[in-house]
Design a protein around this motif. Sequence first.
Motif, PDB file in Angstrom:
ATOM      1  N   ALA A  76     -45.857  71.083  31.896  1.00 22.44           N
ATOM      2  CA  ALA A  76     -45.115  70.513  30.772  1.00 22.44           C
ATOM      3  C   ALA A  76     -44.123  69.514  31.353  1.00 22.44           C
ATOM      4  CB  ALA A  76     -44.399  71.614  30.001  1.00 22.44           C
ATOM      5  N   ASP A  79     -39.594  67.056  27.314  1.00 26.96           N
ATOM      6  CA  ASP A  79     -38.889  68.059  26.513  1.00 26.96           C
ATOM      7  C   ASP A  79     -39.791  68.582  25.397  1.00 26.96           C
ATOM      8  OD1 ASP A  79     -36.637  67.808  28.054  1.00 26.96           O
ATOM      9  OD2 ASP A  79     -35.665  66.354  26.721  1.00 26.96           O
ATOM     10  N   ARG A  82     -42.289  71.062  26.830  1.00 29.18           N
ATOM     11  CA  ARG A  82     -41.673  72.366  27.111  1.00 29.18           C
ATOM     12  C   ARG A  82     -41.387  73.138  25.825  1.00 29.18           C
ATOM     13  NH1 ARG A  82     -39.895  69.517  31.712  1.00 29.18           N
ATOM     14  NH2 ARG A  82     -38.342  68.335  30.547  1.00 29.18           N
ATOM     15  N   GLU A  86     -43.132  76.779  24.918  1.00 25.77           N
ATOM     16  CA  GLU A  86     -42.342  77.971  24.626  1.00 25.77           C
ATOM     17  C   GLU A  86     -42.647  78.505  23.234  1.00 25.77           C
ATOM     18  OE1 GLU A  86     -38.357  76.727  25.258  1.00 25.77           O
ATOM     19  OE2 GLU A  86     -38.658  76.343  27.407  1.00 25.77           O
ATOM     20  N   SER A 108     -44.837  75.721  31.629  1.00 22.74           N
ATOM     21  CA  SER A 108     -43.466  75.258  31.428  1.00 22.74           C
ATOM     22  C   SER A 108     -42.543  75.828  32.507  1.00 22.74           C
ATOM     23  CB  SER A 108     -42.962  75.677  30.041  1.00 22.74           C
ATOM     24  OG  SER A 108     -41.646  75.218  29.829  1.00 22.74           O
ATOM     25  N   TYR A 114     -38.704  71.080  37.642  1.00 27.87           N
ATOM     26  CA  TYR A 114     -39.781  70.093  37.606  1.00 27.87           C
ATOM     27  C   TYR A 114     -39.355  68.803  38.312  1.00 27.87           C
ATOM     28  CZ  TYR A 114     -43.434  66.954  36.093  1.00 27.87           C
ATOM     29  OH  TYR A 114     -44.466  66.049  36.094  1.00 27.87           O
TER      30      TYR A 114
END
Length: 574
Positions: A76, A79, A82, A86, A108, A114
């Motif tokens: 991921a 934003d 991610r 989730e 993620s 990352y």
Amino acid sequence: MHGRITPMTLEKAPLYAFGADRPDEAENLIFVTNRGPIEHTFAPDGTFHASRGAGGVVSGLLWAADDRPISWISLAMTDADRALAEQLGDGTIAAPAGMTQLTSRLVSVPADMYQRYYDGFSNRVLWFAHHGMLRSDAVTAESHLDWAYGYYPVNEAVARAVVEELHTSGEMTPVMFQDYHLYLAPKMVRELEPNACLLHFIHVPWPSLKDWSSVPIDYVYAIYRGLVANDVIGFQTERDADRFLDGARRFLPGATILRKPDEIFFRGQRTQVRVYPIAITPGAVYESARSAEAQGQAGRILRGLGVGRRRKLVLRVDRLEPTKNIVRGFQAYERLLEDHPDLKEKVTFLALLVPSREGLEEYQEYAEQVRGAIDHVNRRFGTKGWQPIEAIFGNDHPRALACMEHYDVLLVNPLADGMNLVVKEGGLLNRRDGAIVLSISTGAYEQLHDGVLGIDPQDVDATSAALHRALTMHVGARAELASHVRSVLLQDDAGRWLSRQYDDLFHYTASRRRQRVPKLISFPTHQRSIQKHESYRPAKTEPLADRSQIPASVDLPSSIFSDMADSDDYGLGS
């Protein structure tokens, strides 16, 4: 001048089913990459918008896989990625962006982890090491933190996702890792799934022993041990495979290494080392280049430059980054105009440049150097009606392909490149029998050397001379070179490239599929290795950094050394 070449129809080779002994049905594959096939952004209303990934590796794999069922594991990156991962729990998305044969699984990790993994270690250290450009002082205290809190744990997270996917799809489902971001993951998978069928293809050039000398030796040991956990390791060229095997003699103490066929036996694991030069797909390239929008944009650009009977076109298409050697290309063009003033206003250099890794200081500085080189040449030689260099910044691949149809000279002069697909796309598409000036340090040169003008990428004078030769070459000689390049490129495509890897993985793991139990492979005797390859001698090596280079102030978790060199194996102190 020749018209457009109609691409050959290349049927994809069938994929063997790993659960059977014959090629009777399509087999599910697991791709594992840094960048995934889908990129997610937030729509204005806060919902997720999915679009196809833009990376070159991703695009090639998507076409190569075509209608085969794929489980694709990737990081991921944004934003939105991610948040979606989730929300989904396990990050799995069925048929994303309408691709019905694809299942995407997003791994993620925290954004700062990352960044350390991708910007920090993968691109500040590994990328430059792979391209022979890592400075001796480049690995800093921050680099060790990038390994410990970025590269290592991200590889762990990806390995866990692969193991979970194998539990779902079957332990023998072939897993295909891609490139330099995930060197540690195969060993982590192998430890949990001894029967896994693993292949790792490396798109970038493999470093020489000298190129590894600026990387701490423990990290190089870990990289090699991660890779030889695969059943098959694939490289772009024979030179890359040879360099890897040279390194294996240094970084895998106790390993037995055989040549022709190339194999490594290390701690019960047998690993095949193979070469699979990546190919483009003629039909897909033509389709993209001939789209109405791409043709319209290219036509407007070229008309504005006056390209045609009165003005010739030198073209380059590159990501804006140091290994592409863009500044030297412009310096060679400056030398051309200086030495041959009769070419002024009769040639234009069009540079289509794609911004890359703009968050890294090294790339920001290089982008400024490129812009400075362009401004310098234009100020020195430009006239009221003619600008020597026209640079367009942005990522529009179809537009670039459409422009490739019209070059008189294509300049591709990277300092190092695993393959370079620009030269293949240009050689296939060009309709003017344009000449290609190509760096001998690209993987593509091994395949196309009889149809191009080869240059040392660091030699500005030689590059300038090659540009002049290409611009003034007799039309018949240009046509002969261009025809040779096309004939080579039309013999292969991305589907066959993938199928060759699959086929090798299928055959090399045949005994394991039948037995389905861990089996220690008998090592060939050292004497047999010497007798079979008595003429082989490893290259002279340079001193390497060791763990003592890590400053005491850098707080590293002890777990990151668990996959590195044991002191008994490597003679290193604790």
